[in-house]
Design an enzyme around this catalytic site. Structure first.
Site, mmCIF file in Angstrom:
data_model
loop_
_atom_site.group_PDB
_atom_site.id
_atom_site.type_symbol
_atom_site.label_atom_id
_atom_site.label_comp_id
_atom_site.label_asym_id
_atom_site.label_seq_id
_atom_site.Cartn_x
_atom_site.Cartn_y
_atom_site.Cartn_z
ATOM 1 N N TRP A 74 0.841 -1.207 0.000
ATOM 2 C CA TRP A 74 0.000 0.000 0.000
ATOM 3 C C TRP A 74 0.866 1.244 0.000
ATOM 4 O O TRP A 74 0.557 2.227 -0.685
ATOM 5 C CB TRP A 74 -0.970 -0.016 1.184
ATOM 6 N N ASP B 5 -1.345 6.762 6.509
ATOM 7 C CA ASP B 5 -2.392 5.824 6.086
ATOM 8 C C ASP B 5 -2.602 4.851 7.246
ATOM 9 O O ASP B 5 -1.765 4.000 7.521
ATOM 10 C CB ASP B 5 -1.930 5.081 4.820
ATOM 11 N N LYS C 15 -11.624 -1.695 7.079
ATOM 12 C CA LYS C 15 -10.682 -2.503 7.846
ATOM 13 C C LYS C 15 -10.992 -2.463 9.352
ATOM 14 O O LYS C 15 -10.692 -3.409 10.052
ATOM 15 C CB LYS C 15 -9.247 -2.048 7.600
HETATM 16 C C1 LIG Z 1 -6.709 -1.946 2.245
HETATM 17 C C2 LIG Z 1 -5.717 -0.866 2.350
HETATM 18 C C3 LIG Z 1 -5.649 0.187 1.421
HETATM 19 C C4 LIG Z 1 -6.563 0.260 0.205
HETATM 20 O O1 LIG Z 1 -7.830 0.588 0.601
HETATM 21 P P1 LIG Z 1 -9.015 0.845 -0.468
HETATM 22 O O2 LIG Z 1 -10.070 1.442 0.406
HETATM 23 O O3 LIG Z 1 -9.362 -0.484 -1.060
HETATM 24 O O4 LIG Z 1 -8.504 1.807 -1.493
HETATM 25 C C5 LIG Z 1 -4.710 1.180 1.613
HETATM 26 N N1 LIG Z 1 -3.860 1.140 2.653
HETATM 27 C C6 LIG Z 1 -3.873 0.150 3.551
HETATM 28 C C7 LIG Z 1 -2.912 0.167 4.685
HETATM 29 C C8 LIG Z 1 -4.803 -0.886 3.434
HETATM 30 O O5 LIG Z 1 -4.834 -1.881 4.343
#
Ligand SMILES: *Cc1c(COP(=O)(O)O)cnc(C)c1O
Length: 356
Positions: free
Chosen positions: A102, A169, A193
């Site tokens: 990511w 993030d 998540k």
């Molecule tokens: C799943 C995830 C993403 C991507 O998320 P989307 O909502 O599918 O764009 C980005 N960063 C991390 C750390 C993730 O676990």
């Protein structure tokens, strides 16, 4: 029968959130209307949005500190580009820490905007640890990191001290542990998540840092326009925002982040102790960087795979397969996964040991 859901995302949510969401689909607030058919400009939905935004600041300890909360769309992946749009100056430069897939995707997007320095990377070791010795260039417009690497099972236990605005993030560990959230200029997280169903992304921004790039921004990319529109510049993701609010209300009842953090620590301790004790298994992430959210592990002898898979499936466990880039297993232990589910997994690991 309800499964023990270890899915990495979309993931398990509290049972009461499923029940309350189902009720709201049939009849929202006894209005005679479904949450799926109400106007996002209705009084009832504006109240949902306002409560969700306020609860985010309360739970993160950011009330009265100059932060704004947004619920946007496009997933965390859209923030990979909204961040450089809003923070990288024309002819400026950004600094990124590369700790997983990511993070690498975020870097790829930033490179489309301007100079992007990768200050450190653990790519050569298939991202099985978090780099710790690196320097953030003082002239960088911002520093971007990923607090928890969902695929590789590593988690930043501390964050660098820097005067450069820090952007994180937190998609896969938001609301899971206590941190000084005021050290960040911006935090973002896809809901699916740890906060709600897929379809909305949480963005928490220190407002005074916006509007300094010299760029003209497309409206949908512009955090200032989104703030002015109170997350309703266009139609927001009504149902995902509502289900996220229910999850945040549930979290508050658990004692907030401090309350859930204790349970998360107990779950991770139980599983990692078994991974380390059981001679059939081994962890894949560096021990000091192990994630409390996503535990990645392997069978030392792949010949036991079929037997182990049959055991955990029979125990009602779902979603335990590792990401294809790591293989093996990944147990995602997000906030709503009960400790009892982890005990069931540990029992199956011990059962495998006894059967061999
Ligand atoms: C799943 C995830 C993403 C991507 O998320 P989307 O909502 O599918 O764009 C980005 N960063 C991390 C750390 C993730 O676990």
């Amino acid at each position: 029968m309800k499964k023990h859901n270890y899915s990495a995302g979309p993931c398990i949510l509290p049972q009461e959130v499923f029940e309350q969401s189902a009720q709201a689909i049939l009849d929202f607030n006894q209005s005679g209307l479904s949450i799926l058919e109400i106007s996002h400009r209705s009084k009832d939905f504006i109240a949902v949005m306002e409560e969700a935004r306020a609860l985010v600041l309360e739970l993160l300890g950011l009330e009265g500190k100059g932060y704004q909360v947004l619920f946007l769309q496009g997933g965390a992946s859209m923030e990979f580009l909204r961040v450089p749009y809003n923070f990288m100056k024309v002819d400026g430069k950004a600094a990124y820490l590369e700790t997983g897939t990511w993070a690498a995707n975020a870097i790829k997007e930033a490179q489309l905007f301007g100079e992007t320095e990768v200050v450190a990377s653990s790519k050569a070791a298939n991202f099985n640890y978090i780099p710790k010795d690196y320097t953030i260039p003082a002239e960088a417009d911002y520093f971007h990191c990923t607090s928890n690497n969902t695929i590789f099972g590593t988690q930043m236990k501390s964050f660098p001290k820097t005067d450069v605005p820090m952007i994180c993030d937190m998609s896969s560990d938001i609301f899971s542990r206590s941190l000084d959230f005021s050290q960040f200029a911006l935090i973002y997280a896809g809901a699916q998540k740890n906060m709600g169903p897929a379809g909305t992304t949480l963005v928490v921004i220190k407002e005074e840092l916006l509007g300094k790039t010299g760029r003209t921004l497309p409206s949908m990319m512009d955090y200032q326009k989104q703030i002015k529109g109170e997350s309703m510049y266009n139609t927001p993701a009504v149902f995902p925002v509502y289900a996220s609010l229910l999850t945040l209300q549930w979290l508050k009842k658990q004692g907030g982040i401090a309350g859930i953090e204790k349970i998360n620590a107990a779950k991770a301790a139980l599983l990692y102790a078994e991974i380390d004790r059981n001679p059939l298994f081994e962890g894949t992430a560096a021990i000091e960087d192990r994630s409390t959210m996503n535990a990645t592990f392997l069978l030392k002898d792949p010949a036991h795979t079929e037997k182990f898979d049959a055991l955990w499936k029979a125990a009602g466990i779902s979603g335990l397969n590792g990401h294809r880039s790591v293989g093996g297993y990944r147990a995602s232990m997000y906030n709503a996964l009960p400790l009892e589910s982890v005990q069931i997994l540990v029992n199956t690991m011990q059962e495998l040991e006894r059967s061999i």
